[in-house]
Design a protein around this motif. Structure first.
Motif, PDB file in Angstrom:
ATOM      1  N   GLU A  20     -11.088  11.231  21.490  1.00 13.44           N
ATOM      2  CA  GLU A  20     -10.106  12.037  22.227  1.00 13.44           C
ATOM      3  C   GLU A  20     -10.208  11.774  23.727  1.00 13.44           C
ATOM      4  O   GLU A  20      -9.196  11.728  24.425  1.00 13.44           O
ATOM      5  N   ARG A  21     -11.421  11.572  24.207  1.00 11.15           N
ATOM      6  CA  ARG A  21     -11.608  11.244  25.620  1.00 11.15           C
ATOM      7  C   ARG A  21     -10.970   9.909  25.964  1.00 11.15           C
ATOM      8  O   ARG A  21     -10.274   9.775  26.975  1.00 11.15           O
ATOM      9  N   ALA A  22     -11.207   8.901  25.118  1.00 13.80           N
ATOM     10  CA  ALA A  22     -10.660   7.563  25.378  1.00 13.80           C
ATOM     11  C   ALA A  22      -9.134   7.588  25.361  1.00 13.80           C
ATOM     12  O   ALA A  22      -8.485   6.985  26.229  1.00 13.80           O
ATOM     13  N   VAL A  23      -8.561   8.297  24.399  1.00  6.66           N
ATOM     14  CA  VAL A  23      -7.105   8.386  24.319  1.00  6.66           C
ATOM     15  C   VAL A  23      -6.547   9.126  25.540  1.00  6.66           C
ATOM     16  O   VAL A  23      -5.529   8.719  26.113  1.00  6.66           O
ATOM     17  N   SER A  24      -7.217  10.180  25.972  1.00  3.15           N
ATOM     18  CA  SER A  24      -6.757  10.933  27.147  1.00  3.15           C
ATOM     19  C   SER A  24      -6.767  10.070  28.401  1.00  3.15           C
ATOM     20  O   SER A  24      -5.819  10.103  29.184  1.00  3.15           O
ATOM     21  N   VAL A  25      -7.832   9.307  28.583  1.00  7.65           N
ATOM     22  CA  VAL A  25      -7.911   8.445  29.773  1.00  7.65           C
ATOM     23  C   VAL A  25      -6.824   7.382  29.725  1.00  7.65           C
ATOM     24  O   VAL A  25      -6.117   7.155  30.715  1.00  7.65           O
ATOM     25  N   GLY A  54      -4.019  14.747  35.161  1.00  7.67           N
ATOM     26  CA  GLY A  54      -4.694  15.790  34.376  1.00  7.67           C
ATOM     27  C   GLY A  54      -5.306  15.245  33.098  1.00  7.67           C
ATOM     28  O   GLY A  54      -6.444  15.570  32.750  1.00  7.67           O
ATOM     29  N   LEU A  55      -4.568  14.396  32.396  1.00  9.09           N
ATOM     30  CA  LEU A  55      -5.110  13.792  31.172  1.00  9.09           C
ATOM     31  C   LEU A  55      -6.284  12.871  31.473  1.00  9.09           C
ATOM     32  O   LEU A  55      -7.280  12.861  30.754  1.00  9.09           O
ATOM     33  N   ALA A  56      -6.173  12.084  32.549  1.00  8.69           N
ATOM     34  CA  ALA A  56      -7.251  11.163  32.899  1.00  8.69           C
ATOM     35  C   ALA A  56      -8.518  11.921  33.289  1.00  8.69           C
ATOM     36  O   ALA A  56      -9.625  11.552  32.875  1.00  8.69           O
ATOM     37  N   VAL A  57      -8.378  12.999  34.030  1.00 11.34           N
ATOM     38  CA  VAL A  57      -9.542  13.803  34.419  1.00 11.34           C
ATOM     39  C   VAL A  57     -10.147  14.476  33.191  1.00 11.34           C
ATOM     40  O   VAL A  57     -11.369  14.534  33.040  1.00 11.34           O
ATOM     41  N   ARG A  58      -9.304  14.960  32.304  1.00 13.49           N
ATOM     42  CA  ARG A  58      -9.783  15.579  31.058  1.00 13.49           C
ATOM     43  C   ARG A  58     -10.628  14.598  30.268  1.00 13.49           C
ATOM     44  O   ARG A  58     -11.705  14.918  29.777  1.00 13.49           O
ATOM     45  N   ALA A  60     -12.095  11.811  31.444  1.00 11.14           N
ATOM     46  CA  ALA A  60     -13.260  11.352  32.206  1.00 11.14           C
ATOM     47  C   ALA A  60     -14.384  12.381  32.203  1.00 11.14           C
ATOM     48  O   ALA A  60     -15.560  12.020  32.120  1.00 11.14           O
ATOM     49  N   THR A  61     -14.044  13.650  32.276  1.00 15.37           N
ATOM     50  CA  THR A  61     -15.073  14.687  32.312  1.00 15.37           C
ATOM     51  C   THR A  61     -15.524  15.104  30.919  1.00 15.37           C
ATOM     52  O   THR A  61     -16.627  15.612  30.754  1.00 15.37           O
ATOM     53  N   GLY A  62     -14.663  14.927  29.930  1.00 13.12           N
ATOM     54  CA  GLY A  62     -14.994  15.352  28.574  1.00 13.12           C
ATOM     55  C   GLY A  62     -14.834  16.845  28.368  1.00 13.12           C
ATOM     56  O   GLY A  62     -15.216  17.382  27.341  1.00 13.12           O
ATOM     57  N   HIS A  63     -14.268  17.510  29.353  1.00 10.22           N
ATOM     58  CA  HIS A  63     -14.097  18.967  29.272  1.00 10.22           C
ATOM     59  C   HIS A  63     -12.613  19.293  29.367  1.00 10.22           C
ATOM     60  O   HIS A  63     -11.941  18.898  30.311  1.00 10.22           O
ATOM     61  N   CYS A  64     -12.122  20.014  28.379  1.00  8.86           N
ATOM     62  CA  CYS A  64     -10.728  20.457  28.378  1.00  8.86           C
ATOM     63  C   CYS A  64     -10.703  21.962  28.615  1.00  8.86           C
ATOM     64  O   CYS A  64     -11.135  22.732  27.752  1.00  8.86           O
ATOM     65  N   PRO A  65     -10.191  22.400  29.771  1.00  2.02           N
ATOM     66  CA  PRO A  65     -10.164  23.833  30.049  1.00  2.02           C
ATOM     67  C   PRO A  65      -9.271  24.605  29.080  1.00  2.02           C
ATOM     68  O   PRO A  65      -9.564  25.744  28.739  1.00  2.02           O
ATOM     69  N   VAL A  66      -8.210  23.994  28.590  1.00  2.00           N
ATOM     70  CA  VAL A  66      -7.331  24.674  27.638  1.00  2.00           C
ATOM     71  C   VAL A  66      -8.077  24.919  26.333  1.00  2.00           C
ATOM     72  O   VAL A  66      -8.017  26.008  25.754  1.00  2.00           O
TER      73      VAL A  66
END
Length: 75
Positions: A20-25, A54-58, A60-66
């Protein structure tokens, strides 16, 4: 106040998996790059840039605030 908000959003334990992290980045960088193209509607470009970053930061950090607010903790 702004620093506390930034810490709240970007801190915390990772709650998304590697795939999920790789796809988000990848999607985030692609959307942000597409936003750099000239368009007649500049608001659309700005919205695409915000979503892409927003997706790239999500990713990269591995943390989704939502997901954190929703109570989902995968990993």
């Amino acid at each position: 106040m702004a620093n506390e908000l930034i810490e709240d959003i970007f801190s915390g334990e990772p709650n998304i998996g590697f795939t999920e992290r790789a796809v988000s980045v990848a999607l985030g960088l692609g959307i942000a790059a597409a936003a750099a193209q000239p368009r007649p509607n500049q608001w659309l470009s700005l919205a695409a840039l915000v979503v892409g970053v927003g997706l790239a930061v999500r990713g990269a950090t591995g943390h989704c605030p939502v997901k954190a607010v929703r109570g989902g903790s995968e990993i």
